[in-house]
Structure formats: structure tokens, C-alpha cells
Design a protein around this motif. Structure first.
Motif, PDB file in Angstrom:
ATOM      1  N   ALA A  82      -1.715  -4.847   0.701  1.00 33.63           N
ATOM      2  CA  ALA A  82      -2.282  -3.676   1.373  1.00 33.63           C
ATOM      3  C   ALA A  82      -3.570  -3.226   0.700  1.00 33.63           C
ATOM      4  CB  ALA A  82      -1.266  -2.538   1.377  1.00 33.63           C
ATOM      5  N   ARG A  83      -3.705  -3.520  -0.584  1.00 35.05           N
ATOM      6  CA  ARG A  83      -4.933  -3.141  -1.296  1.00 35.05           C
ATOM      7  C   ARG A  83      -6.151  -3.907  -0.791  1.00 35.05           C
ATOM      8  NH1 ARG A  83      -2.985  -2.906  -7.463  1.00 35.05           N
ATOM      9  NH2 ARG A  83      -1.884  -4.729  -6.787  1.00 35.05           N
ATOM     10  N   VAL A  84      -5.942  -4.992  -0.079  1.00 43.03           N
ATOM     11  CA  VAL A  84      -7.069  -5.727   0.512  1.00 43.03           C
ATOM     12  C   VAL A  84      -7.777  -4.838   1.528  1.00 43.03           C
ATOM     13  CG1 VAL A  84      -7.692  -7.701   1.960  1.00 43.03           C
ATOM     14  CG2 VAL A  84      -6.042  -7.995   0.110  1.00 43.03           C
ATOM     15  N   LEU A  85      -6.998  -4.104   2.317  1.00 37.10           N
ATOM     16  CA  LEU A  85      -7.575  -3.233   3.347  1.00 37.10           C
ATOM     17  C   LEU A  85      -7.940  -1.854   2.823  1.00 37.10           C
ATOM     18  CD1 LEU A  85      -5.356  -3.987   6.459  1.00 37.10           C
ATOM     19  CD2 LEU A  85      -7.638  -4.803   5.956  1.00 37.10           C
ATOM     20  N   ASP A  86      -7.068  -1.296   2.009  1.00 34.58           N
ATOM     21  CA  ASP A  86      -7.276   0.072   1.548  1.00 34.58           C
ATOM     22  C   ASP A  86      -6.811   0.157   0.088  1.00 34.58           C
ATOM     23  OD1 ASP A  86      -7.493   2.783   1.169  1.00 34.58           O
ATOM     24  OD2 ASP A  86      -6.019   3.341   2.693  1.00 34.58           O
ATOM     25  N   PRO A  87      -7.728   0.400  -0.844  1.00 28.95           N
ATOM     26  CA  PRO A  87      -7.338   0.429  -2.259  1.00 28.95           C
ATOM     27  C   PRO A  87      -6.274   1.467  -2.593  1.00 28.95           C
ATOM     28  CG  PRO A  87      -9.721   0.339  -2.047  1.00 28.95           C
ATOM     29  CD  PRO A  87      -9.162   0.550  -0.664  1.00 28.95           C
ATOM     30  N   SER A  88      -6.130   2.492  -1.782  1.00 28.79           N
ATOM     31  CA  SER A  88      -5.127   3.518  -2.078  1.00 28.79           C
ATOM     32  C   SER A  88      -3.843   3.326  -1.278  1.00 28.79           C
ATOM     33  CB  SER A  88      -5.700   4.903  -1.794  1.00 28.79           C
ATOM     34  OG  SER A  88      -5.997   5.031  -0.417  1.00 28.79           O
ATOM     35  N   ALA A  89      -3.747   2.284  -0.507  1.00 29.84           N
ATOM     36  CA  ALA A  89      -2.576   2.082   0.348  1.00 29.84           C
ATOM     37  C   ALA A  89      -1.312   1.803  -0.451  1.00 29.84           C
ATOM     38  CB  ALA A  89      -2.814   0.929   1.320  1.00 29.84           C
ATOM     39  N   ASP A  90      -1.440   1.243  -1.629  1.00 32.54           N
ATOM     40  CA  ASP A  90      -0.244   0.920  -2.401  1.00 32.54           C
ATOM     41  C   ASP A  90       0.444   2.163  -2.967  1.00 32.54           C
ATOM     42  OD1 ASP A  90      -2.298   1.437  -4.174  1.00 32.54           O
ATOM     43  OD2 ASP A  90      -1.608  -0.022  -5.660  1.00 32.54           O
ATOM     44  N   ARG A  91      -0.204   3.309  -2.871  1.00 28.54           N
ATOM     45  CA  ARG A  91       0.398   4.549  -3.360  1.00 28.54           C
ATOM     46  C   ARG A  91       1.087   5.350  -2.257  1.00 28.54           C
ATOM     47  NH1 ARG A  91      -4.160   3.787  -6.456  1.00 28.54           N
ATOM     48  NH2 ARG A  91      -5.568   5.005  -5.175  1.00 28.54           N
ATOM     49  N   LEU A  92       1.065   4.845  -1.042  1.00 31.94           N
ATOM     50  CA  LEU A  92       1.744   5.535   0.058  1.00 31.94           C
ATOM     51  C   LEU A  92       3.248   5.450  -0.137  1.00 31.94           C
ATOM     52  CD1 LEU A  92      -0.369   4.230   3.066  1.00 31.94           C
ATOM     53  CD2 LEU A  92      -0.427   6.513   2.082  1.00 31.94           C
ATOM     54  N   GLU A  93       3.960   6.442   0.385  1.00 30.55           N
ATOM     55  CA  GLU A  93       5.413   6.467   0.244  1.00 30.55           C
ATOM     56  C   GLU A  93       6.066   6.817   1.564  1.00 30.55           C
ATOM     57  OE1 GLU A  93       6.414   9.203  -2.813  1.00 30.55           O
ATOM     58  OE2 GLU A  93       5.422   8.043  -4.380  1.00 30.55           O
ATOM     59  N   GLY A  94       7.314   6.447   1.696  1.00 25.10           N
ATOM     60  CA  GLY A  94       8.137   6.842   2.836  1.00 25.10           C
ATOM     61  C   GLY A  94       7.583   6.396   4.174  1.00 25.10           C
ATOM     62  N   ASP A  95       7.624   7.334   5.125  1.00 25.96           N
ATOM     63  CA  ASP A  95       7.199   7.007   6.490  1.00 25.96           C
ATOM     64  C   ASP A  95       5.706   6.717   6.575  1.00 25.96           C
ATOM     65  OD1 ASP A  95       9.726   7.154   7.571  1.00 25.96           O
ATOM     66  OD2 ASP A  95       9.596   9.320   7.931  1.00 25.96           O
ATOM     67  N   ALA A  96       4.909   7.296   5.680  1.00 25.20           N
ATOM     68  CA  ALA A  96       3.469   6.995   5.678  1.00 25.20           C
ATOM     69  C   ALA A  96       3.241   5.529   5.324  1.00 25.20           C
ATOM     70  CB  ALA A  96       2.743   7.906   4.697  1.00 25.20           C
ATOM     71  N   TRP A  97       4.021   4.996   4.400  1.00 28.15           N
ATOM     72  CA  TRP A  97       3.924   3.587   4.026  1.00 28.15           C
ATOM     73  C   TRP A  97       4.343   2.692   5.185  1.00 28.15           C
ATOM     74  CZ3 TRP A  97       1.839  -0.163   1.695  1.00 28.15           C
ATOM     75  CH2 TRP A  97       2.497  -1.357   1.416  1.00 28.15           C
ATOM     76  N   LEU A  98       5.422   3.054   5.848  1.00 31.03           N
ATOM     77  CA  LEU A  98       5.886   2.258   6.989  1.00 31.03           C
ATOM     78  C   LEU A  98       4.887   2.328   8.144  1.00 31.03           C
ATOM     79  CD1 LEU A  98       9.708   3.032   7.005  1.00 31.03           C
ATOM     80  CD2 LEU A  98       8.511   1.067   6.014  1.00 31.03           C
ATOM     81  N   ALA A  99       4.282   3.483   8.358  1.00 34.53           N
ATOM     82  CA  ALA A  99       3.268   3.614   9.414  1.00 34.53           C
ATOM     83  C   ALA A  99       2.047   2.752   9.088  1.00 34.53           C
ATOM     84  CB  ALA A  99       2.854   5.074   9.578  1.00 34.53           C
ATOM     85  N   PHE A 100       1.680   2.696   7.817  1.00 31.76           N
ATOM     86  CA  PHE A 100       0.572   1.817   7.425  1.00 31.76           C
ATOM     87  C   PHE A 100       0.930   0.366   7.700  1.00 31.76           C
ATOM     88  CE2 PHE A 100      -1.526  -0.977   4.436  1.00 31.76           C
ATOM     89  CZ  PHE A 100      -2.860  -0.644   4.627  1.00 31.76           C
ATOM     90  N   LEU A 101       2.156  -0.015   7.383  1.00 33.74           N
ATOM     91  CA  LEU A 101       2.586  -1.392   7.614  1.00 33.74           C
ATOM     92  C   LEU A 101       2.647  -1.723   9.101  1.00 33.74           C
ATOM     93  CD1 LEU A 101       5.335  -1.892   4.906  1.00 33.74           C
ATOM     94  CD2 LEU A 101       3.009  -2.809   4.925  1.00 33.74           C
ATOM     95  N   ASP A 102       2.979  -0.725   9.930  1.00 40.06           N
ATOM     96  CA  ASP A 102       2.970  -0.960  11.376  1.00 40.06           C
ATOM     97  C   ASP A 102       1.576  -1.317  11.862  1.00 40.06           C
ATOM     98  OD1 ASP A 102       5.663  -0.644  11.900  1.00 40.06           O
ATOM     99  OD2 ASP A 102       5.488   1.507  12.254  1.00 40.06           O
TER     100      ASP A 102
END
Length: 151
Positions: A82-102
Motif C-alpha cells: 500500500a505504501r507504493v500508492l500512499d506512504p501513509s496508507a500502512d498506518r490506516l486501521e479498521g474500516d478505513a484500512w479495508l476501504a483503502f484495500l477495496d
């Protein structure tokens, strides 16, 4: 010689040029087409090998581990990708992380589907093999997309 004694002969048309050997301009066209074909083929082979290497790296998460450890390793690989697209994406948690993965394509494979196992699967005592297989399939596909830089 007068005008009356002038002898006219038939006009002889020269033979048309042969198609072989090609003119120098055609050789340049053939060389350009071959060069483009070689570059496209090399690029496709490079992308295919790179994708296979990513897939082998992702699949190494399941080598001799317990199901909960496999889920944790999958989540770790996805966070790294996920850091390839957004350097701060690896710090997302819970539903925000799942929404990013969607992703932005509108799918819900993580927030409402098999990928939801990534939230708590690493902390479960028992993870069913069917749930693990479904989550692995979804996570592998998203991992490859993330590594390729696809949102």
C-alpha cells in the motif's frame, strides 16, 4: 534530310523495377517495425516476470505457518504494498484500512467480503481453511494491483 524522310520509331517503355531488393526506405521501415516488436515483447516479458516475483513473495506468507500467522503475514504484505500508492496508507486501521484495500473501483471484497478476515484473523485462535483460502485469493489479487501501482 527533309521533313519527309524523318523515320519515327516506337517508344519503348523500360521494365518496371523489381520489388526485390527493397529500396533503402523500406529497409528502415522493416527495421523500425522489428525494433518496436522487440521492445514491446521485452517489456511484456519484464512485466510478467516482475508479477511472478511479486506473487512468489506474497505466497511465501503461507510457508509452514499457522492460519493466524498467515493472516498476519498477508496483512503485513498488503501494508507494505500500500505504501507504493500512499506512504501513509500502512498506518490506516479498521474500516478505513479495508476501504483503502477495496480501492476506487467500487468493489467490497475487503469491507464486506472475505478480506474482512484481515481485521481480526491474526488474533483468532481458529481460522477456518475456507475463510483463509478466500481471504488469500482476494488479498493476493489486491497485492498484485498495489505493487503495480493500480488504485
Amino acid at each position: 534530310m527533309g521533313m519527309g524522310t524523318l523515320v519515327l520509331r516506337d517508344v519503348h517503355v523500360p521494365a518496371s523495377p523489381s520489388w526485390w531488393p527493397l529500396a533503402p526506405g523500406w529497409w528502415l521501415v522493416v527495421a523500425a517495425v522489428l525494433l518496436v516488436a522487440i521492445v514491446v515483447g521485452a517489456w511484456r516479458m519484464y512485466r510478467h516476470r516482475r508479477r511472478q516475483a511479486w506473487q512468489r513473495w506474497f505466497d511465501a506468507t503461507s510457508d509452514g505457518r499457522l492460519p493466524a500467522e498467515q493472516v498476519a503475514a498477508m496483512s503485513d504484505r498488503l501494508r507494505r504494498a500500500a505504501r507504493v500508492l500512499d506512504p501513509s496508507a500502512d498506518r490506516l486501521e479498521g474500516d478505513a484500512w479495508l476501504a483503502f484495500l477495496d480501492g476506487k473501483r467500487g468493489g467490497h471484497a475487503f469491507s464486506q467480503g472475505a478480506g474482512r478476515l484481515l481485521l481480526d484473523g491474526a488474533y483468532r485462535r481458529d481460522v477456518s481453511p475456507a475463510d483463509l483460502a478466500a481471504a488469500t485469493e482476494v488479498a493476493r489479487a489486491r497485492f498484485l494491483e498495489l505493487m503495480a501501482g493500480e488504485r
